[in-house]
Design a protein around this motif. Sequence first.
Motif, PDB file in Angstrom:
ATOM      1  N   MET A   1       0.841  -1.173   0.000  1.00  0.00           N
ATOM      2  CA  MET A   1       0.000   0.000   0.000  1.00  0.00           C
ATOM      3  C   MET A   1       0.884   1.233   0.000  1.00  0.00           C
ATOM      4  SD  MET A   1      -2.972   0.970   2.703  1.00  0.00           S
ATOM      5  CE  MET A   1      -2.768   2.584   3.398  1.00  0.00           C
ATOM      6  N   SER A   2       0.398   2.284  -0.676  1.00  0.00           N
ATOM      7  CA  SER A   2       1.160   3.524  -0.710  1.00  0.00           C
ATOM      8  C   SER A   2       1.105   4.176   0.661  1.00  0.00           C
ATOM      9  CB  SER A   2       0.568   4.457  -1.773  1.00  0.00           C
ATOM     10  OG  SER A   2      -0.732   4.855  -1.388  1.00  0.00           O
ATOM     11  N   GLY A   3       1.816   5.297   0.821  1.00  0.00           N
ATOM     12  CA  GLY A   3       1.875   5.981   2.096  1.00  0.00           C
ATOM     13  C   GLY A   3       0.695   6.893   2.359  1.00  0.00           C
ATOM     14  N   LEU A   4      -0.397   6.747   1.606  1.00  0.00           N
ATOM     15  CA  LEU A   4      -1.566   7.605   1.781  1.00  0.00           C
ATOM     16  C   LEU A   4      -2.415   7.139   2.951  1.00  0.00           C
ATOM     17  CD1 LEU A   4      -2.730   7.911  -1.933  1.00  0.00           C
ATOM     18  CD2 LEU A   4      -1.474   9.601  -0.608  1.00  0.00           C
ATOM     19  N   THR A   5      -2.978   8.100   3.679  1.00  0.00           N
ATOM     20  CA  THR A   5      -3.947   7.749   4.707  1.00  0.00           C
ATOM     21  C   THR A   5      -5.310   7.644   4.057  1.00  0.00           C
ATOM     22  OG1 THR A   5      -4.503  10.031   5.258  1.00  0.00           O
ATOM     23  CG2 THR A   5      -2.642   9.036   6.444  1.00  0.00           C
ATOM     24  N   HIS A   6      -6.248   7.033   4.763  1.00  0.00           N
ATOM     25  CA  HIS A   6      -7.587   6.842   4.218  1.00  0.00           C
ATOM     26  C   HIS A   6      -8.227   8.167   3.788  1.00  0.00           C
ATOM     27  CE1 HIS A   6     -11.380   4.905   3.448  1.00  0.00           C
ATOM     28  NE2 HIS A   6     -11.988   5.747   4.251  1.00  0.00           N
ATOM     29  N   THR A   7      -7.990   9.235   4.549  1.00  0.00           N
ATOM     30  CA  THR A   7      -8.585  10.522   4.218  1.00  0.00           C
ATOM     31  C   THR A   7      -7.934  11.168   3.000  1.00  0.00           C
ATOM     32  OG1 THR A   7      -7.156  11.623   5.808  1.00  0.00           O
ATOM     33  CG2 THR A   7      -9.361  11.009   6.560  1.00  0.00           C
ATOM     34  N   GLU A   8      -6.731  10.740   2.623  1.00  0.00           N
ATOM     35  CA  GLU A   8      -6.067  11.281   1.439  1.00  0.00           C
ATOM     36  C   GLU A   8      -6.459  10.555   0.160  1.00  0.00           C
ATOM     37  OE1 GLU A   8      -2.106  10.743   2.978  1.00  0.00           O
ATOM     38  OE2 GLU A   8      -1.845  12.899   3.138  1.00  0.00           O
ATOM     39  N   VAL A   9      -7.160   9.457   0.262  1.00  0.00           N
ATOM     40  CA  VAL A   9      -7.582   8.696  -0.909  1.00  0.00           C
ATOM     41  C   VAL A   9      -8.856   9.348  -1.444  1.00  0.00           C
ATOM     42  CG1 VAL A   9      -8.305   6.454  -1.793  1.00  0.00           C
ATOM     43  CG2 VAL A   9      -6.530   6.571  -0.050  1.00  0.00           C
ATOM     44  N   THR A  10      -8.691  10.118  -2.510  1.00  0.00           N
ATOM     45  CA  THR A  10      -9.819  10.844  -3.099  1.00  0.00           C
ATOM     46  C   THR A  10     -10.494  10.016  -4.186  1.00  0.00           C
ATOM     47  OG1 THR A  10      -8.454  11.850  -4.825  1.00  0.00           O
ATOM     48  CG2 THR A  10      -8.612  13.032  -2.702  1.00  0.00           C
ATOM     49  N   GLU A  70      -2.862  -0.985  -3.806  1.00  0.00           N
ATOM     50  CA  GLU A  70      -2.337   0.336  -4.150  1.00  0.00           C
ATOM     51  C   GLU A  70      -2.846   1.440  -3.228  1.00  0.00           C
ATOM     52  OE1 GLU A  70      -2.890   1.189  -8.314  1.00  0.00           O
ATOM     53  OE2 GLU A  70      -2.236  -0.838  -8.844  1.00  0.00           O
ATOM     54  N   LEU A  71      -4.139   1.383  -2.852  1.00  0.00           N
ATOM     55  CA  LEU A  71      -4.740   2.489  -2.098  1.00  0.00           C
ATOM     56  C   LEU A  71      -5.338   2.083  -0.758  1.00  0.00           C
ATOM     57  CD1 LEU A  71      -6.592   4.296  -5.049  1.00  0.00           C
ATOM     58  CD2 LEU A  71      -4.358   4.873  -4.056  1.00  0.00           C
ATOM     59  N   GLY A  72      -5.361   0.790  -0.478  1.00  0.00           N
ATOM     60  CA  GLY A  72      -5.989   0.333   0.757  1.00  0.00           C
ATOM     61  C   GLY A  72      -7.505   0.380   0.707  1.00  0.00           C
ATOM     62  N   VAL A  73      -8.065   0.435  -0.499  1.00  0.00           N
ATOM     63  CA  VAL A  73      -9.518   0.502  -0.676  1.00  0.00           C
ATOM     64  C   VAL A  73     -10.062  -0.923  -0.734  1.00  0.00           C
ATOM     65  CG1 VAL A  73     -11.382   1.191  -2.244  1.00  0.00           C
ATOM     66  CG2 VAL A  73      -9.427   2.712  -1.878  1.00  0.00           C
ATOM     67  N   LEU A  74     -10.977  -1.233   0.176  1.00  0.00           N
ATOM     68  CA  LEU A  74     -11.622  -2.548   0.169  1.00  0.00           C
ATOM     69  C   LEU A  74     -12.919  -2.443  -0.615  1.00  0.00           C
ATOM     70  CD1 LEU A  74     -11.078  -3.562   3.903  1.00  0.00           C
ATOM     71  CD2 LEU A  74      -9.681  -4.144   1.895  1.00  0.00           C
ATOM     72  N   CYS A  75     -13.050  -3.267  -1.619  1.00  0.00           N
ATOM     73  CA  CYS A  75     -14.219  -3.226  -2.510  1.00  0.00           C
ATOM     74  C   CYS A  75     -15.225  -4.306  -2.148  1.00  0.00           C
ATOM     75  CB  CYS A  75     -13.781  -3.455  -3.958  1.00  0.00           C
ATOM     76  SG  CYS A  75     -12.649  -2.223  -4.572  1.00  0.00           S
ATOM     77  N   LYS A  76     -16.470  -4.003  -2.415  1.00  0.00           N
ATOM     78  CA  LYS A  76     -17.527  -5.001  -2.351  1.00  0.00           C
ATOM     79  C   LYS A  76     -17.852  -5.367  -3.788  1.00  0.00           C
ATOM     80  CE  LYS A  76     -19.386  -2.853   1.741  1.00  0.00           C
ATOM     81  NZ  LYS A  76     -19.782  -1.480   1.918  1.00  0.00           N
TER      82      LYS A  76
END
Length: 123
Positions: A1-10, A70-76
């Motif tokens: 995962m990149s160094g982005l926090t959840h709030t930085e993932v736009t 890449e972004l830490g986004v969990l998809c359904k």
Amino acid sequence: MSGLTHTEVTSELILAAVLKSLDDNKAEETVQIDLRGKTSVCDHMVICSGRSSRQVASIAQKLAEDLKHELGVLCKTEGEETGDWVLIDAGDVIVHVFRPEVREFYQLEKMWMPLGKVTQSAT
């Protein structure tokens, strides 16, 4: 995962990662629809096709893996079992991966895009 926090993932970062993954995995006829201000469900909708049920399911699975890594986004996801139409909910970006015949039947682009504004990215 990149160094982005959840709030930085736009939504724009998610959209860019979605489009890259779809391109890398040979999705066809990719269309992106900007839904900001039109619905509270999501900011962007992406619609694409795979040539077969197997490719549709593979594109969807790889997309979910790419977004997680890449972004830490969990998809359904829904519909992977049949591979006719897979919905991937990545939060601010919703992705529909269709077999061509199923996509033609439902014509989601026409439902969400203004008349004469259906555009496809070069794939």
